[in-house]
Design an enzyme around this catalytic site. Structure first.
Site, PDB file in Angstrom:
ATOM      1  N   GLN A 113     -10.894  43.828   6.957  1.00 12.20           N
ATOM      2  CA  GLN A 113     -10.511  42.869   5.723  1.00 12.20           C
ATOM      3  C   GLN A 113      -9.136  42.693   5.873  1.00 12.20           C
ATOM      4  O   GLN A 113      -8.564  41.647   4.904  1.00 12.20           O
ATOM      5  CB  GLN A 113     -10.991  43.487   4.577  1.00 12.20           C
ATOM      6  CG  GLN A 113     -12.422  43.755   4.281  1.00 12.20           C
ATOM      7  CD  GLN A 113     -12.929  44.508   3.055  1.00 12.20           C
ATOM      8  OE1 GLN A 113     -13.202  45.690   3.330  1.00 12.20           O
ATOM      9  NE2 GLN A 113     -12.912  43.921   1.914  1.00 12.20           N
TER      10      GLN A 113
ATOM     11  N   HIS B 168     -16.169  51.123   8.561  1.00 10.08           N
ATOM     12  CA  HIS B 168     -16.265  50.519   7.246  1.00 10.08           C
ATOM     13  C   HIS B 168     -16.865  49.026   7.738  1.00 10.08           C
ATOM     14  O   HIS B 168     -16.293  47.953   7.794  1.00 10.08           O
ATOM     15  CB  HIS B 168     -14.815  50.132   6.685  1.00 10.08           C
ATOM     16  CG  HIS B 168     -14.809  49.581   5.353  1.00 10.08           C
ATOM     17  ND1 HIS B 168     -14.268  50.313   4.172  1.00 10.08           N
ATOM     18  CD2 HIS B 168     -15.377  48.643   4.603  1.00 10.08           C
ATOM     19  CE1 HIS B 168     -14.212  49.781   2.844  1.00 10.08           C
ATOM     20  NE2 HIS B 168     -14.990  48.663   3.388  1.00 10.08           N
TER      21      HIS B 168
ATOM     22  N   ASN C  58     -18.580  53.782   5.305  1.00  8.89           N
ATOM     23  CA  ASN C  58     -18.312  53.538   3.923  1.00  8.89           C
ATOM     24  C   ASN C  58     -19.433  52.708   3.284  1.00  8.89           C
ATOM     25  O   ASN C  58     -20.220  51.993   4.257  1.00  8.89           O
ATOM     26  CB  ASN C  58     -17.338  52.336   4.158  1.00  8.89           C
ATOM     27  CG  ASN C  58     -16.947  51.634   2.668  1.00  8.89           C
ATOM     28  OD1 ASN C  58     -16.184  52.201   1.886  1.00  8.89           O
ATOM     29  ND2 ASN C  58     -17.423  50.348   2.708  1.00  8.89           N
ATOM     30  N   GLU C  59     -19.973  53.096   2.310  1.00  3.16           N
ATOM     31  CA  GLU C  59     -21.222  52.357   1.502  1.00  3.16           C
ATOM     32  C   GLU C  59     -22.420  52.228   2.664  1.00  3.16           C
ATOM     33  O   GLU C  59     -22.983  51.335   2.412  1.00  3.16           O
ATOM     34  CB  GLU C  59     -20.754  51.496   0.923  1.00  3.16           C
ATOM     35  CG  GLU C  59     -19.371  51.453  -0.192  1.00  3.16           C
ATOM     36  CD  GLU C  59     -19.226  50.292  -0.978  1.00  3.16           C
ATOM     37  OE1 GLU C  59     -19.792  49.256  -0.561  1.00  3.16           O
ATOM     38  OE2 GLU C  59     -18.632  50.324  -2.052  1.00  3.16           O
TER      39      GLU C  59
HETATM   40  C1  BGC Z   1     -16.309  47.554  -0.180  1.00  2.00           C
HETATM   41  C2  BGC Z   1     -15.347  46.722   0.164  1.00  2.00           C
HETATM   42  C3  BGC Z   1     -15.135  45.497  -0.566  1.00  2.00           C
HETATM   43  C4  BGC Z   1     -15.101  45.898  -2.151  1.00  2.00           C
HETATM   44  C5  BGC Z   1     -15.127  44.854  -3.117  1.00  2.00           C
HETATM   45  C6  BGC Z   1     -16.696  47.707  -1.709  1.00  2.00           C
HETATM   46  O1  BGC Z   1     -17.867  47.817  -1.789  1.00  2.00           O
HETATM   47  O2  BGC Z   1     -16.243  48.914   0.295  1.00  2.00           O
HETATM   48  O3  BGC Z   1     -15.083  46.460   1.416  1.00  2.00           O
HETATM   49  O4  BGC Z   1     -14.133  44.587  -0.510  1.00  2.00           O
HETATM   50  O5  BGC Z   1     -16.126  46.667  -2.649  1.00  2.00           O
HETATM   51  O6  BGC Z   1     -16.088  44.202  -3.362  1.00  2.00           O
END
Ligand code: BGC
Length: 449
Positions: free
Chosen positions: A55, A149, A193-194
């Protein structure tokens, strides 16, 4: 500061000793009456800002996302391109973060750079991330490193991504390389990540499902598969949600084991996506619980067996009806992502998580998309106030890391949503510090709200 010390010690005693007597007064809602007294945070509390490689770095050309952004038609509003050119400007970005008063930088290592072909590891790219970690050390900033990520190498997507039976092993191999090369410089690590995002967004019926799944979407993914040369393409939220989620759970375990086998003392966890799930009526409770069972519970049990801590990431609340997710109530304030402006979600998520895990909690993401920075200040004030209330009750929260340091590439939405504490000129890459950055830095420096 960047030694692999154990996770900073539990906060309760310090919090009460430093600020307990002041808490009652400061908990009063802002009424314009007496100025609230500061609520102190525990010593060693982490105050930070987060980024993710794809990002912000720019030109992540070997990744799955780069491919998807640049085929036509595409699911993306625009390609990431040079992003914030953080790949070159990381040193000044970390200096800026430290100058603001923050003590933690969360960033990700880009797998597609480090392993651009299956089994081929780039020494030069590992050196790059070593320089990033050295910059953190130079500026006295803790590093929280995300090993993955969202984005994966293009070859990995082409062999079926997280759905491939070997994916956990392949991810474990990558984690081992990175840990061996860089782990001694990290303060903390998270594997993924998530990884629960597919379940969070699509687990129960509702609004979000409409974003993907049209015949055109399938056609785009099919074309991406052709371009990988294998005819296959699966990654992130593009593929079979169930299989992706299962693969990610096993991948986390392998990654965690690989990292810990090399650096047993490096605090290592995982960050999950959460919303404050509110059932709109008693009849909606089973649907809310269904979502929780799918999206969070597997990760609570993973955290209890394969993590030193859990990262929680929360942005808003979800209204859940008996048949699935509902839109925000009419008239509620919205963010530029279309969901509700609701900073109180963070407190609810921390409390809910605390009831289910036996590990420390870090807020690894929380933030708001808005071009009106005064709303970001307001958001931070209310969200951090919620963290303070959790601490007051002895909940073991050890850090607040804001999303995001920079206005960056917001995935399918391109550069439109602005989550940054700092804006970026997309041509000159000049940074401009917003008042919200100064505000968060002031809280960090005071270690209080
Ligand atoms: C993610 C980011 C994303 C942010 C805002 C999160 O779910 O880890 O990559 O930019 O939310 O939407």
């Amino acid at each position: 500061m960047t030694e692999n010390s154990n996770i900073p010690s539990p906060p309760r005693r310090q919090f009460l000793a430093l600020g307990g007597s002041l808490v009652a007064a400061s908990l009063l809602p802002d009424s314009g009456q007496a100025a609230p007294l500061p609520r102190r945070f525990p010593q060693n509390f982490l105050w930070g800002a987060a980024t993710a490689g794809h990002q912000v770095e720019g030109n992540n050309v070997s990744s799955d996302s780069w491919l998807l952004e640049n085929i036509r038609p595409t699911l993306f509003e625009e390609p990431s391109g040079d992003a914030c050119n953080h790949y070159q400007l990381f040193s000044q970005d970390i200096a800026m973060l430290a100058d603001l008063g923050l003590n933690t930088f969360r960033f990700s290592v880009e797998w597609a750079r480090v392993e651009p072909e299956d089994g081929l590891f780039s020494i030069a790219e590992l050196d790059h991330y070593r320089a990033v970690l050295d910059a953190c050390q130079r500026h006295g900033v803790h590093s929280m490193v995300t090993f993955n990520h969202f984005t994966v190498p293009r070859w990995f997507a082409g062999r079926g991504g997280w759905e491939h039976p070997d994916a956990p092993l392949v991810f474990g191999r990558y984690c081992e390389k990175v840990a061996r090369a860089l782990g001694d410089r990290m303060t903390m690590a998270t594997t993924l990540n998530e990884p629960n995002l597919t379940q969070l967004l699509f687990g129960i019926p509702g609004l979000n499902g409409s974003r993907l799944g049209t015949p055109l979407d399938h056609e785009i993914i099919r074309k991406a598969g052709q371009m990988t040369g294998t005819g296959q393409f699966s990654s992130w939220i593009f593929g079979d949600f169930e299989h992706i989620h299962k693969g990610l759970i096993e991948a986390h375990k392998k990654g965690f084991e690989a990292i810990k086998s090399i650096l047993p003392k490096l605090p290592t966890g995982v960050s999950i996506a959460m919303t404050d799930d509110q059932a709109v009526s008693p009849a909606a409770i089973p649907m809310r619980d269904r979502k929780r069972k799918l999206a969070y519970e597997p990760w609570f049990s993973v955290a209890n067996s394969h993590a030193d801590f859990l990262g929680v990431q929360a942005y808003s609340r979800s209204r859940i009806g008996p048949a699935g997710m509902l839109p925000p109530e009419p008239g509620m304030p919205l963010t530029d992502m279309g969901y509700e402006f609701y900073p109180e979600a963070l407190e609810a998520v921390i409390r809910y998580t605390h009831d289910h895990i036996k590990r420390p909690i870090y807020v690894t993401e929380n933030g708001v998309a808005t071009t009106d920075d005064s709303r970001r200040v307001e958001y931070i004030r209310r969200a951090v106030g919620g963290v303070a209330r959790c601490l007051q009750e002895g909940i073991d929260v050890r850090g607040y890391i804001h999303w995001s340091l920079l206005d960056n590439f917001e995935w399918l939405d391109g550069y439109r949503p602005h989550f940054g504490l700092v804006s970026v000129n997309r041509t000159t890459f000049e940074r401009h510090i917003k008042p919200s950055a100064t505000y968060l830095g002031t809280l960090a420096k005071a270690n209080a709200i």
